[in-house]
Enzyme design. Sequence first.
Site, PDB file in Angstrom:
ATOM      1  N   ASN A 204     -91.925 -27.967  43.917  1.00  0.00           N
ATOM      2  CA  ASN A 204     -92.649 -27.329  45.064  1.00  0.00           C
ATOM      3  C   ASN A 204     -94.237 -27.123  44.730  1.00  0.00           C
ATOM      4  O   ASN A 204     -94.923 -26.876  45.691  1.00  0.00           O
ATOM      5  CB  ASN A 204     -91.911 -25.848  45.015  1.00  0.00           C
ATOM      6  N   HIS A 205     -94.678 -27.443  43.777  1.00  0.00           N
ATOM      7  CA  HIS A 205     -96.158 -27.768  43.681  1.00  0.00           C
ATOM      8  C   HIS A 205     -96.861 -28.949  44.210  1.00  0.00           C
ATOM      9  O   HIS A 205     -97.992 -29.301  44.374  1.00  0.00           O
ATOM     10  CB  HIS A 205     -96.651 -27.526  42.443  1.00  0.00           C
TER      11      HIS A 205
ATOM     12  N   ASP B 286     -91.155 -28.540  34.329  1.00  0.00           N
ATOM     13  CA  ASP B 286     -92.339 -28.548  34.747  1.00  0.00           C
ATOM     14  C   ASP B 286     -93.411 -28.894  33.829  1.00  0.00           C
ATOM     15  O   ASP B 286     -93.355 -28.407  32.411  1.00  0.00           O
ATOM     16  CB  ASP B 286     -92.559 -27.089  35.278  1.00  0.00           C
TER      17      ASP B 286
ATOM     18  N   HIS C 220     -85.489 -30.517  41.486  1.00  0.00           N
ATOM     19  CA  HIS C 220     -86.476 -29.471  40.914  1.00  0.00           C
ATOM     20  C   HIS C 220     -86.175 -28.136  40.877  1.00  0.00           C
ATOM     21  O   HIS C 220     -85.923 -27.580  40.059  1.00  0.00           O
ATOM     22  CB  HIS C 220     -87.872 -29.671  41.752  1.00  0.00           C
TER      23      HIS C 220
ATOM     24  N   HIS D 159     -96.929 -28.757  34.905  1.00  0.00           N
ATOM     25  CA  HIS D 159     -98.153 -27.747  35.151  1.00  0.00           C
ATOM     26  C   HIS D 159     -99.333 -27.969  34.548  1.00  0.00           C
ATOM     27  O   HIS D 159    -100.073 -27.175  33.858  1.00  0.00           O
ATOM     28  CB  HIS D 159     -97.686 -26.433  34.976  1.00  0.00           C
TER      29      HIS D 159
ATOM     30  N   HIS E 266     -88.065 -25.767  37.392  1.00  0.00           N
ATOM     31  CA  HIS E 266     -88.644 -24.438  38.327  1.00  0.00           C
ATOM     32  C   HIS E 266     -88.977 -23.483  37.947  1.00  0.00           C
ATOM     33  O   HIS E 266     -89.521 -22.473  38.231  1.00  0.00           O
ATOM     34  CB  HIS E 266     -87.517 -24.859  39.403  1.00  0.00           C
TER      35      HIS E 266
ATOM     36  N   ASP F 162     -93.195 -30.437  39.789  1.00  0.00           N
ATOM     37  CA  ASP F 162     -94.462 -29.601  39.197  1.00  0.00           C
ATOM     38  C   ASP F 162     -95.113 -30.170  38.034  1.00  0.00           C
ATOM     39  O   ASP F 162     -95.303 -29.587  37.006  1.00  0.00           O
ATOM     40  CB  ASP F 162     -93.704 -28.206  38.714  1.00  0.00           C
TER      41      ASP F 162
HETATM   42 MN   LIG Z   1     -91.506 -25.277  40.691  1.00  0.00          MN
END
Ligand SMILES: [Mn+2]
Length: 301
Positions: free
Chosen positions: A119-120, A58, A170, A60, A246, A87
């Site tokens: 999932n983002h 990730d 992920h 982010h 994740h 992500d």
């Molecule tokens: Mn995630």
Amino acid sequence: MSNKNAEILSTKILKNYDYAIKLKEDDIRTLIAKIRYLLKKQPLCKRIKTGSVLAVGDIHGDFNMLKKVISIFQKDRQIDHIIFIGDVVDRGSQSIACLNLIFALIIAQPENVHLLRGNHEVITVNSRYGFADEVQAFGADEDLYLLYNYAFGELPLTLVHEKQKIFYVHGGIPIKPCLLEDIDKLPKGDMQLNNETIKQFLWNDPKNEILQYEHSLRGAGIFNFGLEIVENFLQMNNLEMIVRAHEAFSDGYKYFFDKKVLSVFTSEEYYEYIQAKIALIDEKRVIKIFHPNDYENAIIR
Ligand SMILES: [Mn+2]
């Protein structure tokens, strides 16, 4: 109006990563259009045959971390592939710049740069955790946010490295037995994760203490999976290992099930007590895990 084409933008960004912060809306639209064109030809289970891999968890929105990671990939000629395990957006402050930089890298080296969906990269999530606000503050026309999410819906969900026998994803694996061939038959462009198997690839977590599965506290249709689910999946698909992201572990990585699953996380901006990690994995599955700042010490050949 900008009339720079995607390749020229990509070259400019890769010469000076901070140029990714300065792109105008038209430039971003040019990059997204090119990425969507490239993704159209890709299956949901991407395959690569050979080569070493830099596995990135990730991000982010942590642009400073992403710049370090990409400079390692660009400098080290012995790293063949870089895999972003989803992500990229939300939580941190520079999701747009991160996407611009990753898109530029994909355009420059489409055979060696791989971005999996997290999932983002789902509109129902990134409308709530920062990305929608950042796009709005950028001042773009409203449809730019939608365009991003159309592109996210077309990203591969998983990647198989045939020589390594590693499955990259992920979140994790679904609780029902699943053949690799079945993944390509899942619906492409499932923007809201209506498909339960796609949702589980992006959301499920491994858990050492269980053998089969249990419902996850993350929400409905999401599961923690145990050793027997992992062993069954690996055996039926002739694989040896799963590399996923994740979860934000304080060391930035964690092994599960006697090293059959590796989890990596590569973001610090939003996470005060987390040490980011990346994993360099050679064809024989020899794995070096290190902080992007420690690259010089970690890679002694
Ligand atoms: Mn995630």
